[in-house]
Design a protein around this motif. Sequence first.
Motif, PDB file in Angstrom:
ATOM      1  N   ARG A  95       0.907  -1.852   7.391  1.00 56.66           N
ATOM      2  CA  ARG A  95       1.934  -1.189   6.323  1.00 56.66           C
ATOM      3  C   ARG A  95       1.784  -2.435   5.165  1.00 56.66           C
ATOM      4  N   TYR A  97       2.444  -3.986   1.314  1.00 60.08           N
ATOM      5  CA  TYR A  97       3.525  -3.396   0.403  1.00 60.08           C
ATOM      6  C   TYR A  97       3.052  -3.812  -1.362  1.00 60.08           C
ATOM      7  N   TYR A 169       7.390  -1.109  -2.822  1.00 60.99           N
ATOM      8  CA  TYR A 169       7.438   0.094  -2.069  1.00 60.99           C
ATOM      9  C   TYR A 169       6.137  -0.161  -1.106  1.00 60.99           C
ATOM     10  N   ASP A 170       6.234   0.341   0.009  1.00 60.40           N
ATOM     11  CA  ASP A 170       4.966   0.372   0.873  1.00 60.40           C
ATOM     12  C   ASP A 170       4.109   1.256   0.436  1.00 60.40           C
TER      13      ASP A 170
END
Length: 225
Positions: A95, A97, A169-170
């Motif tokens: 994940r 960013y 934001y991811d």
Amino acid sequence: MKVELRHNPSSTVARCVLAGGEPVRVESGAMVAHSAGVSLEAKAEGGILAGLKRSMLSGESFFVSTFTAPQQGGWVDVAPSLPGDMLALQIVPDRPYFISRGGWIANSTGVQVESKWGGFANLFGGEGGFGLRASGQGEVVVGVFGAIDVIDLVPGEPVTIDTGHVVAYDLSIRFTIRRAVSGRSLQSLKSGEGLVFDFVGPGQVLLQTRNPSAFASWTASVSSG
């Protein structure tokens, strides 16, 4: 690294608590104080070309400061230039960013932070399509102007956000960018809004409650008046 926040939310300082021999990478000029025995090395992280790319394209400093704790451990206090809050953003391998220009303050040694071109869709407040991609395992200390809002979108959930308020934001999230009033530049100008993001979940978006570009414009108008 363990991050402790104090004086939040309006004038937050982040204390990066380090184990013996542990380093932390810090934006040049963001250090407030550090404990005895902590060493400092400033260099163009990744070489001269990487430093130029980071400073000219991503809005960060040419040099990156690396603070390393002594054998007994130590701490480094960091803070952003503008008044506001800070957040310790958890980064995991699956994940990464995207962080807007000026949002990155520091990161632990397990995180890689590099300039990234995201195309026209990654424009932040009209400042260009470059930002920072944070990947790996660890924490990134992010600073904002004002307070932090975190929006967690469920699958299929949409939200529209002014570009100047988006901090990070991811990269798994879907989004597009458009004029605030679709297809009508004059109406967007008259509304006082410019470009907006349309995000669609699942994913997480970090916002700042104040817009640095709008504040700079207001300051300039007051000074000239």
